[in-house]
Design a protein around this motif. Structure first.
Motif, short mmCIF file in Angstrom:
data_model
loop_
_atom_site.label_atom_id
_atom_site.label_comp_id
_atom_site.label_asym_id
_atom_site.label_seq_id
_atom_site.Cartn_x
_atom_site.Cartn_y
_atom_site.Cartn_z
N GLY A 191 6.12 10.62 -2.80
CA GLY A 191 5.58 10.58 -4.24
C GLY A 191 5.70 11.76 -4.76
N PHE A 192 5.12 12.97 -3.85
CA PHE A 192 4.89 14.27 -4.45
C PHE A 192 6.54 14.80 -4.91
CE2 PHE A 192 1.18 15.75 -1.91
CZ PHE A 192 0.18 15.11 -2.94
N ILE A 193 7.54 14.52 -3.82
CA ILE A 193 8.95 15.02 -4.25
C ILE A 193 9.48 14.30 -5.56
CG2 ILE A 193 11.07 15.02 -3.48
CD1 ILE A 193 10.10 15.04 -0.59
N GLY A 194 8.97 12.95 -5.80
CA GLY A 194 9.64 12.20 -6.84
C GLY A 194 8.82 12.57 -8.07
N GLY A 195 7.38 12.99 -8.09
CA GLY A 195 6.91 13.40 -9.24
C GLY A 195 7.72 14.74 -9.81
N LEU A 196 7.69 15.60 -8.74
CA LEU A 196 8.36 16.96 -9.15
C LEU A 196 9.70 16.96 -9.81
CD1 LEU A 196 6.97 19.37 -6.34
CD2 LEU A 196 5.97 19.13 -8.81
N GLY A 237 0.99 -1.27 0.08
CA GLY A 237 0.01 -0.18 0.07
C GLY A 237 0.67 1.02 -0.16
N ALA A 238 2.11 1.21 0.80
CA ALA A 238 2.57 2.50 0.75
C ALA A 238 3.25 3.01 -0.58
CB ALA A 238 4.03 2.38 2.01
N ALA A 239 3.82 1.86 -1.42
CA ALA A 239 4.20 2.11 -2.64
C ALA A 239 3.14 2.88 -3.65
CB ALA A 239 4.83 1.16 -3.37
N ARG A 240 1.93 2.29 -3.47
CA ARG A 240 0.66 2.87 -4.15
C ARG A 240 0.38 4.24 -3.76
NH1 ARG A 240 -1.12 -2.45 -3.53
NH2 ARG A 240 -2.37 -1.72 -2.01
N LEU A 241 0.60 4.50 -2.54
CA LEU A 241 0.49 5.99 -2.21
C LEU A 241 1.39 6.94 -2.67
CD1 LEU A 241 -0.33 5.49 1.72
CD2 LEU A 241 -1.82 6.36 0.15
N SER A 242 2.76 6.34 -2.72
CA SER A 242 3.61 7.08 -3.40
C SER A 242 3.56 7.23 -4.76
CB SER A 242 5.19 6.74 -3.28
OG SER A 242 5.33 6.56 -1.90
N ALA A 243 3.33 6.43 -5.73
CA ALA A 243 2.88 6.28 -7.15
C ALA A 243 1.76 7.25 -7.40
CB ALA A 243 2.57 5.05 -7.47
N ARG A 244 0.54 7.21 -6.62
CA ARG A 244 -0.48 8.11 -7.03
C ARG A 244 -0.22 9.46 -6.65
NH1 ARG A 244 -5.72 6.63 -8.24
NH2 ARG A 244 -7.33 8.00 -8.00
N ALA A 245 0.43 9.67 -5.85
CA ALA A 245 0.90 11.05 -5.38
C ALA A 245 1.86 11.69 -6.47
CB ALA A 245 1.62 11.03 -4.16
N GLY A 246 2.88 10.89 -6.87
CA GLY A 246 3.50 11.07 -8.07
C GLY A 246 2.77 11.54 -9.48
N LEU A 247 1.68 10.69 -9.58
CA LEU A 247 0.93 10.85 -10.72
C LEU A 247 0.13 12.24 -10.56
CD1 LEU A 247 0.44 9.34 -13.53
CD2 LEU A 247 -1.52 8.41 -12.45
N ARG A 248 -0.54 12.38 -9.56
CA ARG A 248 -1.26 13.58 -9.26
C ARG A 248 -0.55 14.89 -9.23
NH1 ARG A 248 -6.95 13.62 -9.71
NH2 ARG A 248 -7.87 12.11 -8.57
N ILE A 249 0.78 14.96 -8.96
CA ILE A 249 1.81 16.12 -8.80
C ILE A 249 2.04 16.64 -10.38
CG2 ILE A 249 3.94 15.25 -8.60
CD1 ILE A 249 2.26 17.87 -6.29
N GLY A 250 1.88 15.42 -11.14
CA GLY A 250 2.13 15.80 -12.63
C GLY A 250 3.01 14.88 -13.34
N ALA A 251 3.44 13.99 -12.78
CA ALA A 251 4.38 13.08 -13.63
C ALA A 251 3.69 12.48 -14.74
CB ALA A 251 5.10 11.96 -12.57
N GLY A 252 4.24 12.20 -15.89
CA GLY A 252 3.46 11.94 -17.11
C GLY A 252 3.36 10.31 -17.04
N LEU A 253 4.44 9.58 -16.68
CA LEU A 253 4.25 8.13 -16.65
C LEU A 253 4.97 7.72 -15.31
CD1 LEU A 253 5.74 7.38 -19.95
CD2 LEU A 253 3.47 6.90 -19.21
N VAL A 254 3.92 7.01 -14.41
CA VAL A 254 4.56 6.39 -13.19
C VAL A 254 4.16 4.73 -13.10
CG1 VAL A 254 3.89 6.52 -10.75
CG2 VAL A 254 3.65 8.56 -12.14
N THR A 255 5.24 4.01 -12.75
CA THR A 255 5.40 2.58 -12.79
C THR A 255 5.93 2.30 -11.37
OG1 THR A 255 5.86 2.92 -14.97
CG2 THR A 255 6.21 0.87 -14.07
N ILE A 256 5.08 1.22 -11.05
CA ILE A 256 5.59 0.48 -9.84
C ILE A 256 6.29 -0.98 -10.08
CG2 ILE A 256 4.66 -0.97 -7.68
CD1 ILE A 256 2.71 1.10 -7.20
N TYR A 257 7.33 -0.91 -9.58
CA TYR A 257 8.22 -2.19 -9.85
C TYR A 257 7.84 -3.23 -8.59
CZ TYR A 257 10.17 -0.78 -14.23
OH TYR A 257 10.33 -0.42 -15.50
N ALA A 258 7.64 -4.24 -8.88
CA ALA A 258 7.31 -4.87 -7.88
C ALA A 258 7.76 -6.60 -8.06
CB ALA A 258 5.75 -5.60 -7.64
N ARG A 259 8.15 -7.22 -6.96
CA ARG A 259 8.61 -8.67 -7.13
C ARG A 259 7.26 -9.61 -7.64
NH1 ARG A 259 13.39 -10.65 -5.06
NH2 ARG A 259 14.84 -8.96 -4.72
#
Length: 470
Positions: free
Chosen positions: A416-421, A233-255
């Motif tokens: 996620g916000f930081i990463g997105g920006l 869940g934590a990674a999904r929170l970060s990913a969704r935040a990155g997408l909302r802040i404006g990143a064009g493509l967000v990908t979660i990498y998982a085992r």
């Protein structure tokens, strides 16, 4: 006396003129917020006391009943001049203080010792009614450069300071002792500084808005590394935040074992598998930024994944477990970081990575700056008074912190916000500053009942406001 005061006096503005302007600013702040009532002005022996004599004179001229109590005779020429202009009675500071509105003009930001005697007694008498205390510059007993009381100190409902906020106005516990803070312009010129209040004026001009011709591949490619199957869940929170802040493509990498759990909850965020750190390194080579740490686990896998990501061209945002996993050898982490990377520790994680540094520093600003220099990366030290520091010495303190952010997962959203920006090409220090400010503003929009899942969806309202103000 501060550098700005000295510069103004050197440029030809008399000290008594600056004192008149300061006193006028306090008198104006008082009359704008309070009805006419008895006022007791407590004056110290220095220039803070001189400001108090000006306030007493101006309020009396406006029809307010004013009395003055002094801790001693004025000790500076400017304060002596203002005492001479006060035409009312001045009594010693002792005994009960009554129910008047109190102007605290005993000591300003430069005090470097604990209050004692009559000043300490007055602070104790007023501690239960801060709403009736107006402090000039800082509440007496609160050093302006740290915000850490050295002993008893006044607690104010309103503090009027001049030119710019001081560390005591933005760092806890000082910030909570100042109440409402008014920064008055008394004509002091600009002074060079690498310490800033974090707000849109610091980074708005360089915020990465899309142009009419932008497409998703130009708006930043962010990857987020997932935790194990039961910690996704934590990674999904970060990913969704990155997408909302404006990143064009967000990908979660998982085992492989975490793919199904993530797939059941993802829509616009993409999902890809990786088997080991080398595969993650290859996958991240085309990314602009990577977030790792939220629920990643304090394991060798996380350590190897961080080192793998560091070998790519992606800027790193390291949070939570990606910080703690290096507690036994922080130098290993520092050796692979660069100025575009961002560390986002809370106080406990900061201590693990920089043991003893917080305790040795006079306040959090110095600690964060030393940490950024040591790590060679941006450090965002989370808290009610979040401090963001860059390795080049720039530092900002967040002044819009929200108590509603005290909820599980809010730090994952911030990462996620930081990463997105950063993925959109924003300078990492400014990206961290912008993300922290937007994060707090989003929390305030919701208020009570906020959970971390709410935060990404609240960001567009804040972004719309920023866009309209650009």
């Amino acid at each position: 006396m501060g550098a700005a005061d000295k510069a103004a006096i050197a440029a030809g503005t008399p000290g008594v003129e600056l004192m008149e302007r300061a006193g006028l600013a306090v008198a104006d702040a008082v009359t704008q917020r309070f009805d006419v009532q008895p006022v007791l002005v407590l004056c110290g022996p220095g220039n803070n006391g001189g400001d108090g004599y000006v306030v007493a004179r101006l309020l009396k001229a406006r029809g307010w009943p004013v009395s003055v109590r002094a801790l001693g005779e004025p000790a500076t020429p400017d304060a002596q001049a203002m005492r001479a202009r006060w035409d009312g009675e001045t009594l010693p500071l002792d005994g009960a203080l009554g129910e008047a509105l109190v102007i605290d003009a005993l000591f300003g930001a430069g005090l470097s010792r604990a209050l004692d005697g009559a000043a300490a007694h007055a602070a104790a008498l007023l501690a239960s009614r801060p709403e009736t205390v107006v402090a000039i510059d800082t509440p007496s007993g609160l050093p302006g450069d740290t915000g850490q009381p050295l002993g008893p100190s006044f607690i104010a409902g309103l503090t009027v300071t001049f030119h710019a906020r001081k560390p005591a106005h933005v760092l806890e516990p000082g910030r909570s002792r100042c109440g409402e803070i008014v920064v008055a312009d008394i004509g002091l010129g600009a002074t060079p500084s690498t310490l800033f209040e974090n707000g849109p004026e610091l980074w708005r001009a360089r915020f990465p808005w899309p142009s009419a011709s932008s497409h998703k591949h130009q708006r930043g490619r962010l990857i987020v590394v997932s935790g194990d199957a039961w910690s996704t869940g934590a990674a999904r929170l970060s990913a969704r935040a990155g997408l909302r802040i404006g990143a064009g493509l967000v990908t979660i990498y998982a085992r492989e074992e975490a793919l199904a759990a993530n797939a059941a909850h993802l829509e616009a965020v993409m999902l890809k598998p990786y088997a080991n750190d080398l595969e993650l390194e290859q996958a991240a080579d085309q990314a602009d930024a990577a977030v790792i740490g939220p629920a990643a686990g304090v394991t060798e896998t996380t350590l190897l994944n961080v080192l793998a990501l560091a070998r790519t061209g992606a800027a790193l945002v390291l949070d939570a477990d990606a910080i703690t996993v290096f507690r036994d050898d922080p130098g290993e982490l520092f050796s692979v970081l660069d100025r575009d990377d961002v560390l986002t520790p809370h106080q406990g994680e900061f201590e693990r990575l920089f043991p003893g540094l917080l305790k040795a520093a006079p306040e959090r600003i110095t600690a964060a700056r030393r940490a950024a220099a040591k790590a060679g990366a941006v450090v965002l030290l989370k808290g009610a008074d979040t401090v963001i520091a860059a390795p080049d010495g720039r530092c900002a303190v967040n002044i819009n912190g929200s108590p509603w952010l005290a909820t599980a997962g809010s730090g994952d959203v911030l990462a996620g916000f930081i990463g997105g920006l950063v993925s959109q090409g924003m300078d990492s220090f400014e990206a961290a500053c912008a993300a922290a400010w937007i994060h707090a503003e989003a929390a305030e929009l919701h208020g009570p009942g906020l959970i971390s899942e709410d935060l990404p969806g609240l960001a567009p309202t804040v972004l719309r406001r920023l866009y309209e103000e650009r």
